[in-house]
Design a protein around this motif. Structure first.
Motif, PDB file in Angstrom:
ATOM      1  N   GLN A 169       0.149  -1.946   3.444  1.00 52.07           N
ATOM      2  CA  GLN A 169       0.239  -0.641   4.106  1.00 52.07           C
ATOM      3  C   GLN A 169       0.646   0.447   3.113  1.00 52.07           C
ATOM      4  O   GLN A 169       0.086   1.543   3.129  1.00 52.07           O
ATOM      5  CB  GLN A 169       1.245  -0.687   5.254  1.00 52.07           C
ATOM      6  CG  GLN A 169       0.758  -1.423   6.469  1.00 52.07           C
ATOM      7  CD  GLN A 169       1.806  -1.444   7.575  1.00 52.07           C
ATOM      8  OE1 GLN A 169       3.012  -1.495   7.304  1.00 52.07           O
ATOM      9  NE2 GLN A 169       1.341  -1.390   8.812  1.00 52.07           N
ATOM     10  N   VAL A 170       1.603   0.144   2.268  1.00 53.16           N
ATOM     11  CA  VAL A 170       2.035   1.115   1.250  1.00 53.16           C
ATOM     12  C   VAL A 170       0.865   1.439   0.325  1.00 53.16           C
ATOM     13  O   VAL A 170       0.612   2.604   0.012  1.00 53.16           O
ATOM     14  CB  VAL A 170       3.250   0.578   0.457  1.00 53.16           C
ATOM     15  CG1 VAL A 170       3.536   1.433  -0.763  1.00 53.16           C
ATOM     16  CG2 VAL A 170       4.473   0.487   1.350  1.00 53.16           C
ATOM     17  N   TYR A 171       0.153   0.414  -0.090  1.00 52.95           N
ATOM     18  CA  TYR A 171      -0.988   0.602  -0.991  1.00 52.95           C
ATOM     19  C   TYR A 171      -2.052   1.502  -0.358  1.00 52.95           C
ATOM     20  O   TYR A 171      -2.499   2.471  -0.969  1.00 52.95           O
ATOM     21  CB  TYR A 171      -1.593  -0.761  -1.361  1.00 52.95           C
ATOM     22  CG  TYR A 171      -2.776  -0.665  -2.286  1.00 52.95           C
ATOM     23  CD1 TYR A 171      -2.599  -0.566  -3.657  1.00 52.95           C
ATOM     24  CD2 TYR A 171      -4.079  -0.674  -1.784  1.00 52.95           C
ATOM     25  CE1 TYR A 171      -3.679  -0.478  -4.513  1.00 52.95           C
ATOM     26  CE2 TYR A 171      -5.169  -0.584  -2.626  1.00 52.95           C
ATOM     27  CZ  TYR A 171      -4.966  -0.489  -3.993  1.00 52.95           C
ATOM     28  OH  TYR A 171      -6.039  -0.391  -4.839  1.00 52.95           O
ATOM     29  N   LEU A 172      -2.454   1.162   0.858  1.00 49.88           N
ATOM     30  CA  LEU A 172      -3.506   1.935   1.521  1.00 49.88           C
ATOM     31  C   LEU A 172      -3.065   3.364   1.826  1.00 49.88           C
ATOM     32  O   LEU A 172      -3.867   4.294   1.766  1.00 49.88           O
ATOM     33  CB  LEU A 172      -3.951   1.224   2.798  1.00 49.88           C
ATOM     34  CG  LEU A 172      -4.646  -0.124   2.601  1.00 49.88           C
ATOM     35  CD1 LEU A 172      -4.869  -0.811   3.936  1.00 49.88           C
ATOM     36  CD2 LEU A 172      -5.941   0.048   1.833  1.00 49.88           C
ATOM     37  N   ARG A 173      -1.814   3.540   2.137  1.00 47.82           N
ATOM     38  CA  ARG A 173      -1.303   4.850   2.531  1.00 47.82           C
ATOM     39  C   ARG A 173      -1.055   5.777   1.327  1.00 47.82           C
ATOM     40  O   ARG A 173      -1.337   6.969   1.396  1.00 47.82           O
ATOM     41  CB  ARG A 173      -0.003   4.653   3.324  1.00 47.82           C
ATOM     42  CG  ARG A 173       0.712   5.897   3.716  1.00 47.82           C
ATOM     43  CD  ARG A 173       0.054   6.551   4.880  1.00 47.82           C
ATOM     44  NE  ARG A 173       0.823   7.711   5.284  1.00 47.82           N
ATOM     45  CZ  ARG A 173       0.652   8.331   6.397  1.00 47.82           C
ATOM     46  NH1 ARG A 173      -0.252   7.900   7.252  1.00 47.82           N
ATOM     47  NH2 ARG A 173       1.364   9.376   6.705  1.00 47.82           N
TER      48      ARG A 173
ATOM     49  N   ILE B 176      12.066  -1.397   1.052  1.00 48.26           N
ATOM     50  CA  ILE B 176      11.269  -0.571   1.960  1.00 48.26           C
ATOM     51  C   ILE B 176      11.419  -1.129   3.371  1.00 48.26           C
ATOM     52  O   ILE B 176      11.003  -2.252   3.656  1.00 48.26           O
ATOM     53  CB  ILE B 176       9.789  -0.546   1.538  1.00 48.26           C
ATOM     54  CG1 ILE B 176       9.660   0.089   0.156  1.00 48.26           C
ATOM     55  CG2 ILE B 176       8.943   0.184   2.562  1.00 48.26           C
ATOM     56  CD1 ILE B 176       8.260   0.054  -0.416  1.00 48.26           C
ATOM     57  N   SER B 177      12.001  -0.314   4.264  1.00 51.08           N
ATOM     58  CA  SER B 177      12.176  -0.769   5.642  1.00 51.08           C
ATOM     59  C   SER B 177      10.941  -0.455   6.478  1.00 51.08           C
ATOM     60  O   SER B 177      10.499  -1.280   7.269  1.00 51.08           O
ATOM     61  CB  SER B 177      13.421  -0.126   6.259  1.00 51.08           C
ATOM     62  OG  SER B 177      13.328   1.285   6.195  1.00 51.08           O
ATOM     63  N   SER B 178      10.399   0.737   6.312  1.00 51.03           N
ATOM     64  CA  SER B 178       9.198   1.135   7.045  1.00 51.03           C
ATOM     65  C   SER B 178       8.175   1.650   6.041  1.00 51.03           C
ATOM     66  O   SER B 178       8.452   2.591   5.293  1.00 51.03           O
ATOM     67  CB  SER B 178       9.543   2.229   8.059  1.00 51.03           C
ATOM     68  OG  SER B 178       8.376   2.716   8.658  1.00 51.03           O
ATOM     69  N   PRO B 179       6.964   1.071   6.013  1.00 51.04           N
ATOM     70  CA  PRO B 179       5.982   1.466   5.010  1.00 51.04           C
ATOM     71  C   PRO B 179       5.455   2.901   5.166  1.00 51.04           C
ATOM     72  O   PRO B 179       5.032   3.497   4.186  1.00 51.04           O
ATOM     73  CB  PRO B 179       4.843   0.476   5.174  1.00 51.04           C
ATOM     74  CG  PRO B 179       5.239  -0.478   6.214  1.00 51.04           C
ATOM     75  CD  PRO B 179       6.508  -0.053   6.807  1.00 51.04           C
TER      76      PRO B 179
ATOM     77  N   LYS C 159      10.848   8.533   3.549  1.00 50.04           N
ATOM     78  CA  LYS C 159      11.705   7.846   2.582  1.00 50.04           C
ATOM     79  C   LYS C 159      10.858   6.956   1.661  1.00 50.04           C
ATOM     80  O   LYS C 159      11.047   6.935   0.444  1.00 50.04           O
ATOM     81  CB  LYS C 159      12.756   7.016   3.315  1.00 50.04           C
ATOM     82  CG  LYS C 159      13.783   6.394   2.422  1.00 50.04           C
ATOM     83  CD  LYS C 159      14.840   5.676   3.242  1.00 50.04           C
ATOM     84  CE  LYS C 159      15.853   5.003   2.333  1.00 50.04           C
ATOM     85  NZ  LYS C 159      16.859   4.260   3.090  1.00 50.04           N
ATOM     86  N   THR C 160       9.909   6.234   2.230  1.00 51.04           N
ATOM     87  CA  THR C 160       9.017   5.386   1.442  1.00 51.04           C
ATOM     88  C   THR C 160       8.124   6.237   0.557  1.00 51.04           C
ATOM     89  O   THR C 160       7.895   5.908  -0.615  1.00 51.04           O
ATOM     90  CB  THR C 160       8.159   4.497   2.366  1.00 51.04           C
ATOM     91  OG1 THR C 160       9.036   3.703   3.174  1.00 51.04           O
ATOM     92  CG2 THR C 160       7.242   3.597   1.574  1.00 51.04           C
ATOM     93  N   GLN C 161       7.639   7.345   1.101  1.00 49.58           N
ATOM     94  CA  GLN C 161       6.805   8.243   0.311  1.00 49.58           C
ATOM     95  C   GLN C 161       7.578   8.752  -0.909  1.00 49.58           C
ATOM     96  O   GLN C 161       7.057   8.751  -2.020  1.00 49.58           O
ATOM     97  CB  GLN C 161       6.332   9.424   1.162  1.00 49.58           C
ATOM     98  CG  GLN C 161       5.445  10.388   0.408  1.00 49.58           C
ATOM     99  CD  GLN C 161       4.949  11.510   1.301  1.00 49.58           C
ATOM    100  OE1 GLN C 161       5.074  11.480   2.517  1.00 49.58           O
ATOM    101  NE2 GLN C 161       4.380  12.529   0.684  1.00 49.58           N
ATOM    102  N   SER C 162       8.799   9.168  -0.717  1.00 52.71           N
ATOM    103  CA  SER C 162       9.632   9.627  -1.829  1.00 52.71           C
ATOM    104  C   SER C 162       9.867   8.507  -2.834  1.00 52.71           C
ATOM    105  O   SER C 162       9.841   8.732  -4.046  1.00 52.71           O
ATOM    106  CB  SER C 162      10.976  10.135  -1.320  1.00 52.71           C
ATOM    107  OG  SER C 162      10.797  11.241  -0.481  1.00 52.71           O
TER     108      SER C 162
ATOM    109  N   THR D  54       8.518   8.728  -6.643  1.00 54.16           N
ATOM    110  CA  THR D  54       9.519   8.682  -7.712  1.00 54.16           C
ATOM    111  C   THR D  54       9.177   7.593  -8.715  1.00 54.16           C
ATOM    112  O   THR D  54       9.240   7.814  -9.930  1.00 54.16           O
ATOM    113  CB  THR D  54      10.921   8.444  -7.125  1.00 54.16           C
ATOM    114  OG1 THR D  54      11.237   9.503  -6.221  1.00 54.16           O
ATOM    115  CG2 THR D  54      11.963   8.370  -8.222  1.00 54.16           C
ATOM    116  N   ILE D  55       8.792   6.425  -8.230  1.00 52.93           N
ATOM    117  CA  ILE D  55       8.431   5.329  -9.133  1.00 52.93           C
ATOM    118  C   ILE D  55       7.235   5.702  -9.992  1.00 52.93           C
ATOM    119  O   ILE D  55       7.249   5.533 -11.215  1.00 52.93           O
ATOM    120  CB  ILE D  55       8.162   4.029  -8.345  1.00 52.93           C
ATOM    121  CG1 ILE D  55       9.474   3.483  -7.791  1.00 52.93           C
ATOM    122  CG2 ILE D  55       7.485   2.983  -9.231  1.00 52.93           C
ATOM    123  CD1 ILE D  55       9.312   2.279  -6.895  1.00 52.93           C
TER     124      ILE D  55
END
Length: 175
Positions: free
Chosen positions: A19-23, A60-63, A67-70, A74-75
């Motif tokens: 989900q993180v990858y696709l988003r 990561i609690s919610s993809p 917060k995940t976007q930040s 940042t990474i």
């Protein structure tokens, strides 16, 4: 994508990373491109970032949240800055065609004895001789171009001249 998923043992972590990858992959590429101004380097930064994200997926609690976007931006920015710093330390040496380390065909062109001897020098010596004495650069400028210290450039100058002198004496050319 499969490379990143294979790093994770847990199926829920794999789903989260997917989900993180696709988003965020497009956003991450854009952020890296903004810093690096080079799409190949930006892709490297995104790749390195996803490896890091896979290693820290438990954070990561919610993809899909700000917060995940930040976190992912940042990474990727930090990875892009690392690549930028590494690339900025590498020197690009613009050399003219005649100073490149390519062999010269002395039979095709009638050369003076000096030019023929220079053409038979090892590439590094030939580069130094041509940069210093043909192009007119100082020892310090040649040292900077070749990534040497001043002392190293001075030694290279002495060795190149000695080798050239030996070649000329071998052919019977008097100095």
């Amino acid at each position: 994508m499969l490379v990143y998923l294979e790093m994770l043992p847990d199926d829920s972590d794999k789903a989260k990373l997917e989900q993180v990858y696709l988003r965020y992959r497009g956003l991450m590429f854009h952020a890296a491109s903004r810093i690096l101004n080079n799409s190949a380097d930006a892709e490297d930064a995104v790749h390195q970032s996803f490896i890091s994200i896979a290693e820290h997926i438990h954070k990561i609690s919610s993809p899909v949240c700000t917060k995940t976007q930040s976190f992912v931006v940042t990474i990727v920015e930090r990875k892009a800055i690392d690549i930028y710093r590494r690339k900025s330390k590498q020197r690009v040496i613009p050399l003219e065609d005649e100073t490149a380390g390519l062999p010269v065909d002395t039979e095709a062109v009638q050369l003076s004895p000096l030019a023929a001897a220079i053409s038979r020098l090892p590439a590094r010596y030939r580069q130094f001789i041509l940069l210093k004495y043909h192009c007119g650069y100082s020892n310090q400028e040649v040292a900077d171009m070749l990534g040497l210290s001043y002392e190293g450039a001075h030694s290279l100058d002495q060795r190149a001249k000695k080798k050239l002198r030996e070649l000329l004496e071998k052919e019977g050319v008097m100095l």
